[in-house]
Design a protein around this motif. Structure first.
Motif, PDB file in Angstrom:
ATOM      1  N   PHE A 179      49.563 -55.149  -9.915  1.00  7.73           N
ATOM      2  CA  PHE A 179      49.492 -54.777  -8.549  1.00  7.73           C
ATOM      3  C   PHE A 179      50.488 -53.630  -8.482  1.00  7.73           C
ATOM      4  N   CYS A 180      49.992 -52.535  -8.020  1.00  5.66           N
ATOM      5  CA  CYS A 180      50.800 -51.141  -8.087  1.00  5.66           C
ATOM      6  C   CYS A 180      50.708 -50.551  -6.829  1.00  5.66           C
ATOM      7  N   ARG A 181      51.703 -49.826  -6.406  1.00  6.32           N
ATOM      8  CA  ARG A 181      51.933 -49.257  -5.012  1.00  6.32           C
ATOM      9  C   ARG A 181      50.952 -47.742  -5.123  1.00  6.32           C
ATOM     10  N   THR A 182      50.047 -47.603  -4.244  1.00  3.47           N
ATOM     11  CA  THR A 182      49.321 -46.378  -4.097  1.00  3.47           C
ATOM     12  C   THR A 182      49.629 -45.445  -2.931  1.00  3.47           C
ATOM     13  N   ARG A 183      50.320 -45.879  -2.173  1.00  4.90           N
ATOM     14  CA  ARG A 183      50.761 -45.029  -0.895  1.00  4.90           C
ATOM     15  C   ARG A 183      52.156 -45.064  -0.887  1.00  4.90           C
ATOM     16  N   ASP A 184      52.688 -44.187  -0.363  1.00  3.96           N
ATOM     17  CA  ASP A 184      54.269 -44.080  -0.404  1.00  3.96           C
ATOM     18  C   ASP A 184      54.845 -45.149   0.609  1.00  3.96           C
ATOM     19  N   SER A 198      55.919 -48.477   2.490  1.00  2.00           N
ATOM     20  CA  SER A 198      55.959 -49.857   1.877  1.00  2.00           C
ATOM     21  C   SER A 198      55.247 -50.483   2.762  1.00  2.00           C
ATOM     22  N   GLY A 199      54.437 -51.304   2.415  1.00  2.00           N
ATOM     23  CA  GLY A 199      53.893 -52.487   3.226  1.00  2.00           C
ATOM     24  C   GLY A 199      52.490 -52.915   2.474  1.00  2.00           C
ATOM     25  N   THR A 200      51.862 -54.037   2.952  1.00  2.00           N
ATOM     26  CA  THR A 200      50.719 -54.724   2.545  1.00  2.00           C
ATOM     27  C   THR A 200      49.450 -53.427   2.116  1.00  2.00           C
ATOM     28  N   TYR A 201      49.318 -52.631   3.048  1.00  2.00           N
ATOM     29  CA  TYR A 201      48.221 -51.803   2.761  1.00  2.00           C
ATOM     30  C   TYR A 201      48.364 -50.793   1.626  1.00  2.00           C
ATOM     31  N   GLY A 202      49.423 -50.644   1.197  1.00  7.29           N
ATOM     32  CA  GLY A 202      49.741 -49.644   0.129  1.00  7.29           C
ATOM     33  C   GLY A 202      49.530 -50.028  -1.429  1.00  7.29           C
ATOM     34  N   VAL A 203      49.293 -51.100  -1.464  1.00  9.21           N
ATOM     35  CA  VAL A 203      49.136 -51.730  -2.874  1.00  9.21           C
ATOM     36  C   VAL A 203      47.772 -51.949  -3.165  1.00  9.21           C
ATOM     37  N   THR A 204      47.467 -51.420  -4.522  1.00 13.11           N
ATOM     38  CA  THR A 204      46.296 -51.550  -5.121  1.00 13.11           C
ATOM     39  C   THR A 204      46.056 -52.633  -6.344  1.00 13.11           C
ATOM     40  N   ALA A 205      44.944 -53.298  -6.897  1.00 20.22           N
ATOM     41  CA  ALA A 205      45.283 -53.932  -8.033  1.00 20.22           C
ATOM     42  C   ALA A 205      44.309 -53.358  -9.298  1.00 20.22           C
ATOM     43  N   PHE A 206      44.762 -53.426 -10.473  1.00 22.90           N
ATOM     44  CA  PHE A 206      44.113 -52.646 -11.385  1.00 22.90           C
ATOM     45  C   PHE A 206      43.905 -53.810 -12.525  1.00 22.90           C
ATOM     46  N   LEU A 207      42.805 -53.949 -13.465  1.00 28.45           N
ATOM     47  CA  LEU A 207      42.762 -54.426 -14.556  1.00 28.45           C
ATOM     48  C   LEU A 207      43.343 -53.561 -15.866  1.00 28.45           C
ATOM     49  N   VAL A 208      44.375 -54.113 -16.363  1.00 25.57           N
ATOM     50  CA  VAL A 208      45.062 -53.245 -17.438  1.00 25.57           C
ATOM     51  C   VAL A 208      44.968 -54.219 -18.694  1.00 25.57           C
ATOM     52  N   ASP A 209      44.398 -53.234 -19.607  1.00 20.93           N
ATOM     53  CA  ASP A 209      44.247 -53.821 -21.213  1.00 20.93           C
ATOM     54  C   ASP A 209      45.677 -53.593 -21.925  1.00 20.93           C
ATOM     55  N   ARG A 210      46.060 -54.613 -22.721  1.00 22.73           N
ATOM     56  CA  ARG A 210      47.313 -54.511 -23.438  1.00 22.73           C
ATOM     57  C   ARG A 210      47.140 -53.046 -24.245  1.00 22.73           C
ATOM     58  N   ASP A 211      45.807 -52.698 -24.621  1.00 25.58           N
ATOM     59  CA  ASP A 211      45.615 -51.606 -25.529  1.00 25.58           C
ATOM     60  C   ASP A 211      45.627 -50.481 -24.776  1.00 25.58           C
ATOM     61  N   MET A 212      45.598 -50.444 -23.580  1.00 21.09           N
ATOM     62  CA  MET A 212      45.880 -49.147 -22.797  1.00 21.09           C
ATOM     63  C   MET A 212      47.410 -48.689 -22.654  1.00 21.09           C
ATOM     64  N   GLY A 213      48.390 -49.637 -23.208  1.00 29.61           N
ATOM     65  CA  GLY A 213      49.673 -49.022 -23.376  1.00 29.61           C
ATOM     66  C   GLY A 213      50.701 -49.636 -23.038  1.00 29.61           C
ATOM     67  N   TRP A 214      50.676 -50.803 -22.282  1.00 30.38           N
ATOM     68  CA  TRP A 214      51.747 -51.586 -21.705  1.00 30.38           C
ATOM     69  C   TRP A 214      52.269 -52.473 -22.701  1.00 30.38           C
ATOM     70  N   LYS A 215      53.808 -52.680 -22.695  1.00 29.98           N
ATOM     71  CA  LYS A 215      54.551 -53.360 -23.605  1.00 29.98           C
ATOM     72  C   LYS A 215      55.146 -54.398 -23.092  1.00 29.98           C
ATOM     73  N   SER A 216      55.146 -55.641 -23.686  1.00 27.00           N
ATOM     74  CA  SER A 216      55.876 -56.882 -23.317  1.00 27.00           C
ATOM     75  C   SER A 216      57.065 -57.256 -24.197  1.00 27.00           C
ATOM     76  N   SER A 217      57.784 -57.946 -23.565  1.00 26.00           N
ATOM     77  CA  SER A 217      58.815 -58.499 -24.319  1.00 26.00           C
ATOM     78  C   SER A 217      59.275 -59.884 -23.595  1.00 26.00           C
ATOM     79  N   PRO A 218      59.738 -60.780 -24.534  1.00 24.06           N
ATOM     80  CA  PRO A 218      59.898 -62.135 -23.676  1.00 24.06           C
ATOM     81  C   PRO A 218      61.380 -62.170 -22.989  1.00 24.06           C
ATOM     82  N   VAL A 219      61.265 -63.029 -21.790  1.00 27.88           N
ATOM     83  CA  VAL A 219      62.317 -63.197 -21.263  1.00 27.88           C
ATOM     84  C   VAL A 219      63.009 -64.692 -21.509  1.00 27.88           C
TER      85      VAL A 219
END
Ligand SMILES: Cc1cc2nc3c(=O)[nH]c(=O)nc-3n(C[C@H](O)[C@H](O)[C@H](O)COP(=O)(O)OP(=O)(O)OC[C@H]3O[C@@H](n4cnc5c(N)ncnc54)[C@H](O)[C@@H]3O)c2cc1C
Length: 390
Positions: free
Chosen positions: A174-179, A181-202
């Motif tokens: 869930f990402c901000r797509t408008r400046d 802040s509020g409900t309607y400034g958020v858009t959802a995306f399907l993002v594959d790990r191999d598109m480049g995000w990195k994870s680390s355990p907490v």
């Protein structure tokens, strides 16, 4: 007469799940406790999980909540709640194969083919990326950005506490797509790990570590946008209500049932000053109070399932069922641990593990306080009537 009888089919399904838990899952408990004591990952390995899912499938336990058009059994919420109550009787987190998170059914046809179907088939693993280091309860205030760039989007930011984020192949971010802040400034995306995000355990108190996920200029094609631009918050809220209503509270009810059985057994056999603990009034009170709370939890959960099955709005009942379930689960495991004395605190029994794992129940998927705020808002604004059960 108000009918509380499960149908013959529901009884048969419940029996099948109970047999599966007793025969296939419970034997893994000592092994997992031993792994924990030895500092190893205290869960099933991927191979163990796969084997168990194959066995479950052979018993007909596959796709229990999945629509028939995807090969599933499409069971109603009530039957799903009964199944989860049985699965909750072991501390081993296990789900039957053939399922996908509810929100994925809202994808478009092309996205369903690429994400929903492989998730049902067990070929892709999903995670839900909403929370951020500075944003939890006030989720609509998220700071991760998605900026339009040609035929796609570029995502930057950080998500945290993401369950299954260390293993997932993709997530809904869930990402901000408008400046503003509020409900309607958020858009959802399907993002594959191999598109480049990195994870680390907490590292956390419970046994399964969530992940921190970082996005640095991660490019996502517009084909992976989930729903309309600036309408992502509605997507986020969809998942939360079913989980709050019949998944988590049912699992906790199953666990509390087993814990209370353990406490009763122990109280009858443990003798102090020549008498079993079960003869002491304070111990009896703890048992009785736990039984009352367990029954209220089961009834609330079945009622929440009925609300969903009859097409009523599940939001109000999901909030108080989740709130009550989280409180009750923590209270019961605390009493059961107390009745067991030092043994309850030791890693020889699963009680301490449930004790640690239950604490998160009051925090994720809406904290106690946020659920209370929602319940009171619904009443104060007249969205729901006081004490109304149908
Ligand atoms: C193990 C684990 C797994 C998780 N899995 C996921 C996941 O898969 N995906 C995901 O997106 N997130 C996940 N979360 C995040 C979780 O949803 C958040 O932790 C939760 O929403 C609370 O947010 P916070 O931790 O930022 O607390 P905060 O929002 O900072 O709240 C801190 C305290 O203040 C209280 N509070 C906050 N606002 C108010 C208010 N207005 N009035 C009264 N009290 C208030 C809260 O109830 C809480 O007690 C997970 C968290 C954990 C720990």
């Amino acid at each position: 007469m108000i009918d509380f009888e499960p149908t013959d089919e529901q009884r048969a399904i419940r029996e099948t799940v109970r047999r599966f838990v007793d025969k296939e899952l419970l034997p893994f408990e000592p092994l997992l406790m031993e792994r924990d004591i030895n500092g190893l990952e205290p869960h099933l390995t991927d191979a163990e999980e796969r084997q168990l899912r194959e066995k479950a499938k052979a018993s007909g336990l596959w796709g229990v909540d999945t629509p028939e058009e995807y090969g599933g059994a499409d069971l109603d919420w009530g039957t799903q709640a009964l199944i989860n109550m049985e699965l909750g009787r072991t501390f081993i987190p296990f789900t039957f194969g053939g399922s996908a998170q509810e929100i994925l059914y809202r994808l478009n046809d092309d996205q369903k083919r690429r994400y929903l179907v492989p998730t049902i088939q067990g070929e892709k693993r999903f995670c839900f990326m909403l929370s951020e280091p500075g944003v939890g309860s006030d989720a609509r205030n998220i700071q991760t950005t998605a900026v339009r760039d040609g035929d796609g989007w570029v995502i930057n930011g950080e998500k945290t506490w993401i369950s299954r984020g260390n293993d997932a192949d993709y997530g809904v971010a869930f990402c901000r797509t408008r400046d503003d802040s509020g409900t309607y400034g958020v858009t959802a995306f399907l993002v594959d790990r191999d598109m480049g995000w990195k994870s680390s355990p907490v590292p956390v108190m419970g046994v399964r570590n969530p992940a921190t996920i970082s996005f640095q200029d991660v490019r996502v094609p517009d084909d992976n946008r989930f729903g309309e631009v600036n309408a992502g918050f509605d997507v986020a809220m969809r998942l939360i209500h079913r989980n709050r209503a019949v998944v988590m509270p049912a699992l906790w009810a199953g666990a509390c049932e087993r814990l209370l059985e353990m406490a009763i057994d122990y109280a009858k056999n443990r003798v102090t000053w020549g008498e079993p603990l079960a003869d002491r009034e304070n111990i009896r009170f703890m048992i009785a109070e736990s039984e009352v709370e367990l029954r209220t939890l089961k009834l609330l959960t079945l009622h929440a399932a009925w609300v969903g099955d009859t097409g009523r709005d599940p939001r109000h009942s999901s909030c108080f069922t989740k709130f009550h379930g989280a409180r009750v689960a923590n209270a019961i495991v605390d009493r059961v641990l107390q009745i067991h004395g030092g043994m309850g605190y030791s890693k020889e029994l699963p009680i301490e593990r449930w004790y640690r794992d239950f604490r998160i129940a009051r925090i994720y998927e809406g904290t106690d306080e946020i659920n209370l705020l929602s319940i009171s808002r619904n009443l104060l604004r007249g969205y729901d009537k006081v004490g109304q059960v149908w």
